[in-house]
Design a protein around this motif. Structure first.
Motif, mmCIF file in Angstrom:
data_model
loop_
_atom_site.group_PDB
_atom_site.id
_atom_site.type_symbol
_atom_site.label_atom_id
_atom_site.label_comp_id
_atom_site.label_asym_id
_atom_site.label_seq_id
_atom_site.Cartn_x
_atom_site.Cartn_y
_atom_site.Cartn_z
ATOM 1 N N GLY A 440 -6.905 4.299 0.172
ATOM 2 C CA GLY A 440 -7.127 2.857 0.211
ATOM 3 C C GLY A 440 -5.914 2.087 -0.271
ATOM 4 O O GLY A 440 -5.529 1.073 0.333
ATOM 5 N N LEU A 441 -5.293 2.553 -1.343
ATOM 6 C CA LEU A 441 -4.096 1.897 -1.855
ATOM 7 C C LEU A 441 -2.979 1.912 -0.809
ATOM 8 O O LEU A 441 -2.304 0.894 -0.586
ATOM 9 C CB LEU A 441 -3.621 2.588 -3.134
ATOM 10 N N VAL A 442 -2.781 3.047 -0.173
ATOM 11 C CA VAL A 442 -1.722 3.152 0.826
ATOM 12 C C VAL A 442 -2.004 2.228 2.008
ATOM 13 O O VAL A 442 -1.086 1.613 2.569
ATOM 14 C CB VAL A 442 -1.552 4.615 1.283
ATOM 15 N N THR A 443 -3.262 2.084 2.376
ATOM 16 C CA THR A 443 -3.630 1.133 3.422
ATOM 17 C C THR A 443 -3.202 -0.287 3.045
ATOM 18 O O THR A 443 -2.646 -1.027 3.863
ATOM 19 C CB THR A 443 -5.150 1.170 3.683
ATOM 20 N N LEU A 444 -3.431 -0.669 1.789
ATOM 21 C CA LEU A 444 -2.998 -1.984 1.307
ATOM 22 C C LEU A 444 -1.482 -2.104 1.332
ATOM 23 O O LEU A 444 -0.931 -3.143 1.740
ATOM 24 C CB LEU A 444 -3.521 -2.218 -0.108
ATOM 25 N N MET A 445 -0.794 -1.057 0.892
ATOM 26 C CA MET A 445 0.666 -1.081 0.868
ATOM 27 C C MET A 445 1.247 -1.243 2.264
ATOM 28 O O MET A 445 2.334 -1.813 2.426
ATOM 29 C CB MET A 445 1.201 0.212 0.228
ATOM 30 N N GLN A 446 0.514 -0.780 3.270
ATOM 31 C CA GLN A 446 1.000 -0.859 4.646
ATOM 32 C C GLN A 446 0.505 -2.111 5.368
ATOM 33 O O GLN A 446 0.620 -2.206 6.576
ATOM 34 C CB GLN A 446 0.573 0.399 5.402
ATOM 35 N N GLY A 447 -0.044 -3.061 4.583
ATOM 36 C CA GLY A 447 -0.405 -4.344 5.160
ATOM 37 C C GLY A 447 -1.866 -4.532 5.476
ATOM 38 O O GLY A 447 -2.266 -5.579 6.010
ATOM 39 N N GLY A 448 -2.706 -3.554 5.162
ATOM 40 C CA GLY A 448 -4.128 -3.675 5.427
ATOM 41 C C GLY A 448 -4.821 -4.583 4.423
ATOM 42 O O GLY A 448 -4.268 -4.962 3.391
ATOM 43 N N THR A 449 -6.048 -4.934 4.735
ATOM 44 C CA THR A 449 -6.868 -5.754 3.838
ATOM 45 C C THR A 449 -7.784 -4.848 3.028
ATOM 46 O O THR A 449 -7.934 -3.649 3.323
ATOM 47 C CB THR A 449 -7.732 -6.734 4.637
ATOM 48 N N TRP A 450 -8.439 -5.442 2.019
ATOM 49 C CA TRP A 450 -9.345 -4.622 1.209
ATOM 50 C C TRP A 450 -10.482 -4.063 2.059
ATOM 51 O O TRP A 450 -10.887 -2.907 1.888
ATOM 52 C CB TRP A 450 -9.906 -5.417 0.033
ATOM 53 N N SER A 451 -10.977 -4.828 2.990
ATOM 54 C CA SER A 451 -12.063 -4.332 3.835
ATOM 55 C C SER A 451 -11.622 -3.126 4.660
ATOM 56 O O SER A 451 -12.437 -2.266 5.006
ATOM 57 C CB SER A 451 -12.590 -5.440 4.746
ATOM 58 N N ASP A 452 -10.326 -3.061 4.965
ATOM 59 C CA ASP A 452 -9.802 -1.908 5.706
ATOM 60 C C ASP A 452 -9.861 -0.621 4.887
ATOM 61 O O ASP A 452 -9.855 0.475 5.455
ATOM 62 C CB ASP A 452 -8.352 -2.148 6.129
ATOM 63 N N THR A 453 -9.889 -0.742 3.561
ATOM 64 C CA THR A 453 -9.865 0.454 2.708
ATOM 65 C C THR A 453 -11.198 1.187 2.691
ATOM 66 O O THR A 453 -11.244 2.384 2.414
ATOM 67 C CB THR A 453 -9.491 0.095 1.254
ATOM 68 N N GLY A 454 -12.293 0.462 2.903
ATOM 69 C CA GLY A 454 -13.615 1.067 2.800
ATOM 70 C C GLY A 454 -14.068 1.311 1.380
ATOM 71 O O GLY A 454 -15.113 1.927 1.158
ATOM 72 N N LEU A 455 -13.324 0.811 0.412
ATOM 73 C CA LEU A 455 -13.659 1.029 -0.996
ATOM 74 C C LEU A 455 -14.610 -0.051 -1.506
ATOM 75 O O LEU A 455 -14.613 -1.172 -0.988
ATOM 76 C CB LEU A 455 -12.381 1.014 -1.840
#
Length: 480
Positions: A440-455
């Motif tokens: 999830g953190l790496v998704t954020l680092m690559q420009g994703g949103t929190w909802s993209d993390t699934g956390l």
């Protein structure tokens, strides 16, 4: 590979409220004892510290190494990543736990509901099961030699009061709609203590579901080898002492005793030691020492009579023994958790703030005595033939838990510090968080949103969350 730095260069102590790891007297956990011949322990990819890197990760435990792995195996990987480790590879919490990956499937529901509401509490328990599933899937897919065991873990209530309380939590979670069909619940004490069930004399009730144990250091070593093959620069014995604004606008200097690395992206995978490089986080993550015990079982609990389940043995007063019997490996039983005498360790630690991050502790007698009390009283035949050389509570060591001020890890951007990220504060429960939190953190680092993390939303590090914690953090000791 460059030579290791001398232990004298590793700072230790408290400075301005910051905790620094120290090499002096560092105890060796069961996991670290078993890998003394591994060259990864003191690996330094280059003799000189790089002057710059696209990403610098501070910490080489499961969080730090998995962050590097996810960055390097997803599309458009960074051109350069450096992992800084203050001491030996994976010598922090990951390398010092009892090797138990047990997803909470009901027990934390009421506690979490009070903290973040019932909806988030349910999401947290579902998230832990997802974490466990991902770890098992990854180990099996990669065919990692790390003593993976998959089987039933047991929550065992050892008094009527504890059974009543745990049953009420279980019922509350079920009533809210929590998934419990994967849990076997036995409420009859006579059934619960049977030899083919818990094998614990005095058991009042139990709950069973799937969990795992494994050798966490070896999982980290697998990740590191894969990352090194993709260009990772690993620098052990290189503690980061501070992160400061670089002369070049928008960049950061990660300062160490061996020089500074300039980078656009810093990841704090520092758990209990976060405040040593991010001082403001002393208000939100606090270190505290914890003990684990290595126990060699006697003949009555060996061979065909060896334990076949992992455990959380819940006793009166809130104590909990976490038990990893290494069922498919050497049969050595590892005890963690917060047993009834953990409070005596806390009293000892509170006498001197330096002790809160002292992982040179070994064989703290009251904690070991509580382990001996449980084994001799609850397991049939345990005390027969004891004492005997090489049998019993042979050794214990300390590890440092990163207590979170609201009991939950901090995942995401560090407020007001662009390019800085954090995955830390696991509150003694990192094995059930990291394999979902890091992706999830790496998704954020690559420009994703929190909802993209699934956390679960409650894990996100936000200014609002820090403000909510405010000046009255509650570093409640975990029951892990």
């Amino acid at each position: 590979m460059g030579s290791s730095q001398s232990a004298e260069k590793v700072a230790g102590g408290v400075e301005g409220g910051k905790a620094f790891p120290t090499a002096k007297g560092m105890s060796l956990s069961y996991w670290l004892q078993g890998v003394r011949a591994s060259p990864l322990l003191n690996h330094q990819t280059t003799e000189e510290l790089p002057k710059a890197a696209e990403v610098v990760i501070i910490g080489s435990g499961m969080s730090g190494t998995l962050t590097a792995y996810k960055l390097l195996t997803r599309p458009n990987p960074p051109k350069s990543i450096v992992i800084l480790e203050a001491r030996e590879l994976c010598s922090g919490a990951t390398g010092r736990n009892a090797g138990h990956c047990k997803p909470d499937q009901y027990r934390g529901f009421v506690k979490y509901s009070k903290l973040v509401g019932e909806e988030q509490a349910k999401k947290l328990l579902e998230h832990e099961f997802e974490t466990w599933s991902r770890i098992v899937e990854f180990i099996e897919k990669e065919n990692i030699d790390c003593d993976l065991w998959v089987g039933d873990t047991l929550d065992v209530a050892m008094s009527p009061e504890v059974a009543t309380k745990a049953t009420a939590v279980f019922d509350a979670y079920k009533a809210y709609g929590g998934k419990v069909d994967q849990i076997k619940f036995i409420s009859d004490p006579a059934e619960a203590e049977k030899a083919r069930i818990s094998r614990l004399k005095g058991a009042q009730a139990l709950w069973a579901w799937q969990a795992s144990t494994f050798y966490p250091w070896k999982l980290v070593a697998h990740l590191v080898k894969a990352c090194l093959a993709k260009g990772l620069n690993l620098q052990t014995w290189t503690p980061a002492t501070s992160v400061t604004a670089s002369k070049t606008s928008g960049l950061w200097d990660v300062n160490t005793a061996r020089g500074a690395i300039t980078t656009a992206t810093v990841v704090y995978a520092t758990n209990a030691y976060t405040s040593s490089v991010l001082p403001d986080f002393a208000k939100y993550i606090q270190p505290t020492a914890h003990m684990c015990n290595k126990v060699v079982p006697p003949r009555a609990i060996a061979g065909g009579k060896a334990l076949q389940n992992s455990y959380a043995v819940m006793v009166a007063g809130g104590g909990l023994y976490s038990i990893n019997p290494r069922c498919n490996a050497d049969g050595v039983i590892l005890f963690g958790g917060s047993n009834p005498n953990q409070s005596k360790l806390e009293e000892y630690l509170d006498e001197d703030p330096n002790r809160l991050f002292d992982d040179s502790l070994s064989n703290f007698e009251p904690v070991t005595a509580a382990v001996e009390d449980l084994t001799s009283a609850a397991f049939e035949g345990w005390s027969e033939g004891l004492p005997a050389p090489g049998v019993g509570t042979e050794y214990s060591w300390s590890g440092i838990i990163g207590l979170s001020a609201d009991s939950l890890p901090f995942i995401g951007k560090v407020p007001n510090l662009p390019g800085q990220w954090i995955c830390a504060g696991f509150h003694g429960h990192g094995m059930a968080h990291i394999f979902t939190c890091v992706p999830g953190l790496v998704t954020l680092m690559q420009g994703g949103t929190w909802s993209d993390t699934g956390l679960p939303e409650c894990l996100e590090l936000t200014e609002e969350r820090l403000e909510r914690i405010g000046g009255t953090p509650d570093f409640t000791k975990p029951v892990v």
